[in-house]
Design an enzyme around this catalytic site. Structure first.
Site, mmCIF file in Angstrom:
data_model
loop_
_atom_site.group_PDB
_atom_site.id
_atom_site.type_symbol
_atom_site.label_atom_id
_atom_site.label_comp_id
_atom_site.label_asym_id
_atom_site.label_seq_id
_atom_site.Cartn_x
_atom_site.Cartn_y
_atom_site.Cartn_z
ATOM 1 N N THR A 214 9.833 53.087 -10.728
ATOM 2 C CA THR A 214 8.962 53.367 -9.581
ATOM 3 C C THR A 214 9.405 52.495 -8.415
ATOM 4 O OG1 THR A 214 6.677 53.392 -8.776
ATOM 5 C CG2 THR A 214 7.238 51.667 -10.360
ATOM 6 N N HIS B 293 4.383 44.375 -24.967
ATOM 7 C CA HIS B 293 4.772 43.189 -25.741
ATOM 8 C C HIS B 293 4.579 43.398 -27.241
ATOM 9 C CE1 HIS B 293 6.214 39.272 -26.057
ATOM 10 N NE2 HIS B 293 5.310 38.571 -25.387
#
Length: 419
Positions: A338, A390
């Site tokens: 993006t 994560h």
């Protein structure tokens, strides 16, 4: 007599909203002509006529919820009698209602003679020569299409014409009667507008990611001078050969692809308690559209050259502006990029596009003082961000992945030599 039916939705889409009728009962239609548009939570679908004839009746009004293959109306021979729509348009909102979509005041605060905003909106809806993007600008700003100078190749109104008309209306002195603005009237007025299906879906997906993924973002900075020098040196030759300009996005796509090869877990996704490692590289490019953020997919980027990437991105941008992106264009994807820098963003923490596990954020390029070989010099610098899940990507892989992108962009020959 032939029925007009809702297109078959994909498995992930259960229903849609009838957005616009381009024809009214009694109008002539031709085979293949777009006569209605349906908005789902992903894309806007066009409904086309399956035969020549006249629109005889409509079974659904604009704003109605529709299901896959549901009958919308009928098309028949010109001699058949056309039937009116099953419901009439809602009356125009009174000028003193704060909840209405427009205000009936001039910029100086005095009352001016205003065109009927509901009639203007209905006129825009009835105009079958307006593209979806133009119709949206006209409707939202309550413009009279007949008063907009048209510069299109066939005498049609372009989006630029409509946007220019908005700017002209806003700049016109208050002594002249103007179309109503989109702001509600009154010093503390409010306006309640329902979310579109696409906006609702965007909100649901982003919140779902925040609730399920262990989001973390790592940052770095890139000296864009080598990339800018490369583009400046070869831009004319590149355009002459490929017919498209060399931009930064294609360089970032190539750099990301090479980094994904080095760190396959960043290209993976989570499915339940399993990690799915993808042996291909399908990169989503976030594109702003009138109806919200969309992410079309560049497929198999490891086999794409810079020119092909630039052409694909340009094609997606045009389709997004015209509301022509399909479900296939936006399905899948293993990684996303993006670019908030196009709007002036200096730093951000982008949210991953589930079920992907990472997203790269590009930002504005600003000249800043940096140290090189013990000397302070001015360089065009860009902050880059990698948001990642994560749960499956450790900090080490995330940081090294971003460093790999930095190294590739600061020495573009790396992408050619794959080192």
């Amino acid at each position: 007599m032939a029925e007009i039916k809702v297109p078959v939705f994909s498995e992930s889409v259960s229903e849609g909203t009838l957005l616009t009728w381009h024809k009214k009962p009694g109008d002539e239609v031709k085979r293949g002509e777009v006569i209605a548009e349906i908005e789902t939570d992903k894309v806007v679908l066009e409904v086309t006529a399956q035969q020549d004839g006249v629109l005889q009746s409509i079974a659904k009004n604009e704003g109605d919820t529709v299901l896959s293959e549901e009958v919308l109306g009928t098309v028949g021979d010109a001699g058949a009698a056309a039937q009116a729509a099953p419901a009439t348009p809602a009356p125009a909102t009174a000028p003193d209602q704060a909840s209405g979509p427009v205000a009936n005041e001039t910029s100086a605060g005095g009352t001016a003679t205003q065109p009927d905003s509901a009639n203007l909106g209905n006129e825009a809806t009835r105009r079958d020569d307006l593209s979806p993007a133009v119709r949206r600008v006209v409707t939202e700003n309550n413009l009279d299409p007949s008063q907009i100078p048209a510069t299109g190749p066939k005498g049609n109104i372009t989006k630029a014409d409509a946007v220019g008309a908005v700017a002209t209306a806003q700049a016109t002195p208050s002594t002249v009667a103007q179309p109503a603005t989109t702001q509600p009237s009154g010093p503390r007025a409010e306006q309640r507008v329902p979310m579109t299906r696409i906006r609702q879906r965007i909100a649901e997906r982003l919140k779902e990611v925040q609730n399920t993924a262990a989001l973390l973002t790592t940052f770095n900075e890139v000296n864009m001078k080598p990339a800018m020098d490369l583009r400046k040196k070869y831009q004319d030759q590149f355009v002459a050969k490929h017919g498209v300009k060399l931009g930064f996005m294609s360089l970032f796509v190539r750099a990301a692809t090479e980094a994904l090869k080095q760190f396959p877990v960043v290209n993976a996704s989570v499915e339940g308690k399993d990690i799915i490692y993808h042996g291909y590289y399908d990169i989503g490019i976030a594109v702003a559209s009138d109806r919200g953020l969309v992410v079309p997919i560049l497929r198999d980027t490891d086999g794409m050259g810079l020119a092909t990437i630039e052409k694909e991105i340009a094609g997606f941008a045009q389709k997004a502006k015209g509301g022509k992106l399909t479900l296939e264009d936006m399905s899948g994807g293993t990684f996303s990029i993006t670019n908030g820098g196009t709007f002036g963003s200096m730093m951000s923490t982008p949210i991953i596009n589930a079920p992907q596990s990472a997203i790269l954020g590009m930002h504005n390029i600003i000249e800043r003082p940096v140290a090189e070989n013990g000397q302070v010099v001015i360089r065009p610098m860009m902050y880059v961000a990698l948001s990642y899940d994560h749960r499956i990507i450790d900090g080490r892989e995330a940081v090294l992945f971003l460093v790999a992108i930095k190294n590739a962009l600061e020495d573009p020959a790396r992408m050619l030599l794959e080192v």
